[in-house]
Design an enzyme around this catalytic site. Structure first.
Site, PDB file in Angstrom:
ATOM      1  CG  ASP A 152     -45.695  39.263 -54.560  1.00 10.85           C
ATOM      2  OD1 ASP A 152     -45.245  39.767 -53.510  1.00 10.85           O
ATOM      3  OD2 ASP A 152     -46.547  39.824 -55.274  1.00 10.85           O
ATOM      4  CG  ASP A 188     -50.398  41.996 -51.061  1.00 12.87           C
ATOM      5  OD1 ASP A 188     -51.108  41.164 -50.465  1.00 12.87           O
ATOM      6  OD2 ASP A 188     -49.825  42.943 -50.488  1.00 12.87           O
TER       7      ASP A 188
END
Length: 174
Positions: free
Chosen positions: A8, A10
């Site tokens: 991922d 952020d």
């Protein structure tokens, strides 16, 4: 077939919801988290394919355009190059939250599509995220899951947890 590490963005690679930056909608909002460059370099050197899979609902909501997202990812790549690190490929979902699309995490489509495109064995791969939808997407795709970050409470059943990406990378290559 190679193994892959699906990250991922952020909260795993870069800051989000900090004093310095709320959301990453332009390159000047992008700051690597501590030791991320070193972590990705370790994974690259261990011959893992490294991918980014990221929900970018800000596009669908009108907070940014895809061209701006490309610029943010360009800055990410540039910052990682300073450590000799690189990302093999990036997949993102531009749709609004709750749009019902097949690509937005917790759906596994971004992971599965990248694995097919790059001949990656999902059984030997990992999804690293900081939120439940990341872990759910990894589980649905059939990869091992890693939750990173300081979490007070999680509803997920990640296979393992580490404080940061670097700690996971060190564990994986040891």
């Amino acid at each position: 077939m190679k193994a892959g590490i699906f990250l991922d963005r952020d909260g795993v690679i870069n800051e989000v919801l900090t004093k310095r930056v709320k959301f990453v909608n332009k390159p000047s909002d992008f700051y690597l988290l501590e030791k991320v460059g070193e972590a990705i370099k370790l994974l690259n050197d261990a011959e893992y394919k490294v991918f980014v899979v990221t929900n970018q609902g800000g596009i669908g909501l009108g907070y940014m355009k895809e061209k701006e997202l490309e610029r943010v990812h360009g800055k990410m790549k540039h910052e990682l190059e300073k450590y000799g690190a690189f990302i093999d490929d990036i997949a993102y979902c531009p749709h609004k939250p709750h749009a019902g699309c097949a690509c937005r995490k917790p759906e596994p489509q971004m992971i599965v599509d990248l694995a097919k495109r790059h001949d990656v064995n999902l059984e030997n791969s990992y999804m690293v995220g900081d939120r439940d939808p990341d872990i759910e997407a990894g589980k649905a795709a059939g990869v091992k899951t890693v939750l990173v970050g300081k979490r007070e409470k999680s509803n997920t059943n990640a296979d393992m947890e580490f404080e940061r990406l670097y700690d996971f990378a060190k564990w994986l290559i040891s």
